[in-house]
Design a protein around this motif. Sequence first.
Motif, PDB file in Angstrom:
ATOM      1  N   SER A 231       0.849  -1.205   0.000  1.00 43.91           N
ATOM      2  CA  SER A 231       0.000   0.000   0.000  1.00 43.91           C
ATOM      3  C   SER A 231       0.879   1.248   0.000  1.00 43.91           C
ATOM      4  N   ALA A 232       2.023   1.170   0.703  1.00 42.50           N
ATOM      5  CA  ALA A 232       2.946   2.299   0.721  1.00 42.50           C
ATOM      6  C   ALA A 232       3.534   2.556  -0.664  1.00 42.50           C
ATOM      7  N   VAL A 233       3.715   1.490  -1.435  1.00 46.80           N
ATOM      8  CA  VAL A 233       4.203   1.647  -2.808  1.00 46.80           C
ATOM      9  C   VAL A 233       3.205   2.462  -3.634  1.00 46.80           C
ATOM     10  N   GLU A 234       1.919   2.182  -3.456  1.00 44.14           N
ATOM     11  CA  GLU A 234       0.890   2.920  -4.204  1.00 44.14           C
ATOM     12  C   GLU A 234       0.877   4.393  -3.807  1.00 44.14           C
ATOM     13  N   CYS A 235       0.983   4.658  -2.489  1.00 47.24           N
ATOM     14  CA  CYS A 235       1.016   6.048  -2.036  1.00 47.24           C
ATOM     15  C   CYS A 235       2.295   6.752  -2.472  1.00 47.24           C
ATOM     16  N   TYR A 236       3.385   6.007  -2.498  1.00 46.61           N
ATOM     17  CA  TYR A 236       4.661   6.564  -2.941  1.00 46.61           C
ATOM     18  C   TYR A 236       4.566   7.033  -4.387  1.00 46.61           C
ATOM     19  N   GLN A 237       3.884   6.260  -5.216  1.00 47.49           N
ATOM     20  CA  GLN A 237       3.712   6.637  -6.621  1.00 47.49           C
ATOM     21  C   GLN A 237       2.793   7.841  -6.783  1.00 47.49           C
ATOM     22  N   MET A 238       1.949   8.091  -5.765  1.00 48.70           N
ATOM     23  CA  MET A 238       1.084   9.279  -5.781  1.00 48.70           C
ATOM     24  C   MET A 238       1.805  10.530  -5.288  1.00 48.70           C
ATOM     25  N   GLY A 239       3.025  10.358  -4.780  1.00 49.26           N
ATOM     26  CA  GLY A 239       3.791  11.504  -4.325  1.00 49.26           C
ATOM     27  C   GLY A 239       3.836  11.692  -2.822  1.00 49.26           C
ATOM     28  N   PHE A 240       3.271  10.761  -2.056  1.00 48.30           N
ATOM     29  CA  PHE A 240       3.295  10.878  -0.596  1.00 48.30           C
ATOM     30  C   PHE A 240       4.672  10.483  -0.055  1.00 48.30           C
ATOM     31  N   ASN A 241       5.054  11.149   1.024  1.00 56.76           N
ATOM     32  CA  ASN A 241       6.213  10.686   1.796  1.00 56.76           C
ATOM     33  C   ASN A 241       5.675   9.676   2.807  1.00 56.76           C
ATOM     34  N   VAL A 242       5.713   8.403   2.434  1.00 54.86           N
ATOM     35  CA  VAL A 242       4.992   7.380   3.198  1.00 54.86           C
ATOM     36  C   VAL A 242       5.604   7.112   4.567  1.00 54.86           C
ATOM     37  N   ILE A 243       6.837   7.559   4.789  1.00 53.38           N
ATOM     38  CA  ILE A 243       7.424   7.396   6.121  1.00 53.38           C
ATOM     39  C   ILE A 243       6.711   8.319   7.114  1.00 53.38           C
ATOM     40  N   ILE A 244       6.171   9.437   6.578  1.00 49.28           N
ATOM     41  CA  ILE A 244       5.434  10.388   7.417  1.00 49.28           C
ATOM     42  C   ILE A 244       3.934  10.140   7.338  1.00 49.28           C
ATOM     43  N   ASP A 245       3.432   9.881   6.130  1.00 47.28           N
ATOM     44  CA  ASP A 245       1.981   9.742   5.931  1.00 47.28           C
ATOM     45  C   ASP A 245       1.711   8.676   4.875  1.00 47.28           C
ATOM     46  N   ASN A 246       0.929   7.663   5.242  1.00 49.33           N
ATOM     47  CA  ASN A 246       0.595   6.585   4.311  1.00 49.33           C
ATOM     48  C   ASN A 246      -0.912   6.323   4.357  1.00 49.33           C
ATOM     49  N   PRO A 247      -1.698   7.172   3.731  1.00 54.24           N
ATOM     50  CA  PRO A 247      -3.157   7.010   3.783  1.00 54.24           C
ATOM     51  C   PRO A 247      -3.666   5.785   3.032  1.00 54.24           C
ATOM     52  N   CYS A 248      -2.821   5.153   2.222  1.00 58.97           N
ATOM     53  CA  CYS A 248      -3.259   3.970   1.479  1.00 58.97           C
ATOM     54  C   CYS A 248      -3.282   2.712   2.346  1.00 58.97           C
ATOM     55  N   ASP A 249      -2.653   2.754   3.510  1.00 53.65           N
ATOM     56  CA  ASP A 249      -2.565   1.570   4.364  1.00 53.65           C
ATOM     57  C   ASP A 249      -3.940   1.198   4.903  1.00 53.65           C
ATOM     58  N   PRO A 250      -4.358  -0.083   4.744  1.00 49.17           N
ATOM     59  CA  PRO A 250      -5.669  -0.505   5.262  1.00 49.17           C
ATOM     60  C   PRO A 250      -5.735  -0.479   6.788  1.00 49.17           C
ATOM     61  N   ARG A 251      -4.586  -0.403   7.455  1.00 52.08           N
ATOM     62  CA  ARG A 251      -4.558  -0.280   8.916  1.00 52.08           C
ATOM     63  C   ARG A 251      -4.125   1.143   9.257  1.00 52.08           C
ATOM     64  N   PRO A 252      -5.059   2.066   9.429  1.00 54.31           N
ATOM     65  CA  PRO A 252      -4.696   3.466   9.665  1.00 54.31           C
ATOM     66  C   PRO A 252      -3.874   3.625  10.934  1.00 54.31           C
ATOM     67  N   GLY A 253      -2.886   4.532  10.833  1.00 49.61           N
ATOM     68  CA  GLY A 253      -2.058   4.815  11.999  1.00 49.61           C
ATOM     69  C   GLY A 253      -0.851   3.917  12.152  1.00 49.61           C
ATOM     70  N   VAL A 254      -0.695   2.919  11.282  1.00 54.71           N
ATOM     71  CA  VAL A 254       0.465   2.031  11.365  1.00 54.71           C
ATOM     72  C   VAL A 254       1.681   2.738  10.752  1.00 54.71           C
ATOM     73  N   PRO A 255       2.759   2.938  11.512  1.00 56.06           N
ATOM     74  CA  PRO A 255       3.915   3.668  10.982  1.00 56.06           C
ATOM     75  C   PRO A 255       4.683   2.854   9.951  1.00 56.06           C
ATOM     76  N   MET A 256       5.275   3.554   8.992  1.00 59.09           N
ATOM     77  CA  MET A 256       6.102   2.900   7.986  1.00 59.09           C
ATOM     78  C   MET A 256       7.560   3.005   8.417  1.00 59.09           C
ATOM     79  N   THR A 257       8.211   1.871   8.547  1.00 59.20           N
ATOM     80  CA  THR A 257       9.565   1.851   9.113  1.00 59.20           C
ATOM     81  C   THR A 257      10.586   1.254   8.151  1.00 59.20           C
ATOM     82  N   TYR A 258      10.386   1.467   6.842  1.00 60.94           N
ATOM     83  CA  TYR A 258      11.316   0.957   5.840  1.00 60.94           C
ATOM     84  C   TYR A 258      11.925   2.125   5.069  1.00 60.94           C
ATOM     85  N   PRO A 259      13.194   2.019   4.675  1.00 62.26           N
ATOM     86  CA  PRO A 259      13.790   3.071   3.846  1.00 62.26           C
ATOM     87  C   PRO A 259      13.062   3.205   2.509  1.00 62.26           C
ATOM     88  N   ARG A 260      13.212   4.347   1.895  1.00 63.56           N
ATOM     89  CA  ARG A 260      12.488   4.662   0.662  1.00 63.56           C
ATOM     90  C   ARG A 260      12.854   3.734  -0.486  1.00 63.56           C
TER      91      ARG A 260
END
Length: 427
Positions: free
Chosen positions: A74-103
Amino acid sequence: MKKSILLIFGAIRSLLSQTSPRDGRYILLGVLVLYFLIIFLSSFFMEFHLFWNYLGVPVPGIQPPFADLRSLLSAVECYQMGFNVIIDNPCDPRPGVPMTYPRIWFSLLASLGVRQSQTLQLGIGLAILFFGAVILVIKRLNRGEAVLYSVILCSPMVMAGVERGNNDLLIFIILALAIVCRQSKLFLLRFFSYSLIMGTAILKIYPFCGLITILKESKKAKLWLSVLFTGLFLFYLYLISEELMLIAMNVPRATIFSYGYLVVFDQFNTFLSLSGYPDRGMFFVLLPFFVLSSVVTGAFMYSRRASCSTQFFELPAGREFDFFQVGLLIYMVTFILGHNWDYRLIFLIFTIPYLLTIIKSDHQSSSLFTLILLGIVATLWLSRLPWYLNANLDEVVNWILFTLFVYLFFVTLPRGPKHSPRNTAVT
């Protein structure tokens, strides 16, 4: 008491040393097939991923299958939309789950064209490759060893990583392939092995310690390979330093289904807070570091005394020893990081073949290696027990394992051609 323990260890050694006419890996595969067949059949009566709880694997009811893999895709999809998924990942089906992987994860997966809709297929494929990598790590088994590996692979914490589709499974697969390639007499293939390990370090940082296998090269090759890969790694860390700071803030400090030197202290601090002691002073902040440094220093000093003995100089070397060192070092490094989800304990599987080699050889240190083997089995199962049965035994076991691994790490470091456990090959 000592005689009873030695009798138990002797019985374990006898069980693991029995010969079998057939390869026990078929028994192991049969157990795994049965395990997942039961999960498949459960899908006719309930959501199939919820049945994991009956097998001891902790799965919240709201969590979808392969949740960690789904979150990453899901972070990949948001990344392609231009989101900085480490800070904000609205595509994640589990809201509020932090992204802890390098870009780099998102850019690589985006270039491969993977999508969140492919989670189920990719999760199943990742699990199959993981168990295939385990078969690659181990050799022919007897019945006793097959039972042991079945207990380990079907443990709640190993299966937790499989159920979540966690990317540590991918790191395990690549490292297994790399260490096998490391055994080649061709330098180009060994260089490819080190490059694979470097690739995993770029993805997850901690696998960089797998490059300890470079120490088996000649003096000249060892020097320039160490400089090359260490330089590249440090340069990479510099490039992603801002990302690492954000990731460090996002990493949860969990105290359940976790291991690391801070876990038990965080549990204690939580208990004090609930008991009405919110201000605990600098002593409680520094206490974990003091205990950790004391354990490492003590294990190091004791290893210097052991270096005067011949029992460890005669330890066999070979592929099993490479796996052992990498698994041992990954456990040590991740323990020092402070907090890790228990499914990262899968890297302890790397240590099992060498442990069995020493235990079955009736080596002078076989009792120590038997204790480590029992500790590994215990830590993979204990954390799933309810608190009134567990009583933090899993954390006690992890501290014991860490201490013994630090000791063995220093003892088995090469000290010249005469006193190196790498001089004798395992056949």
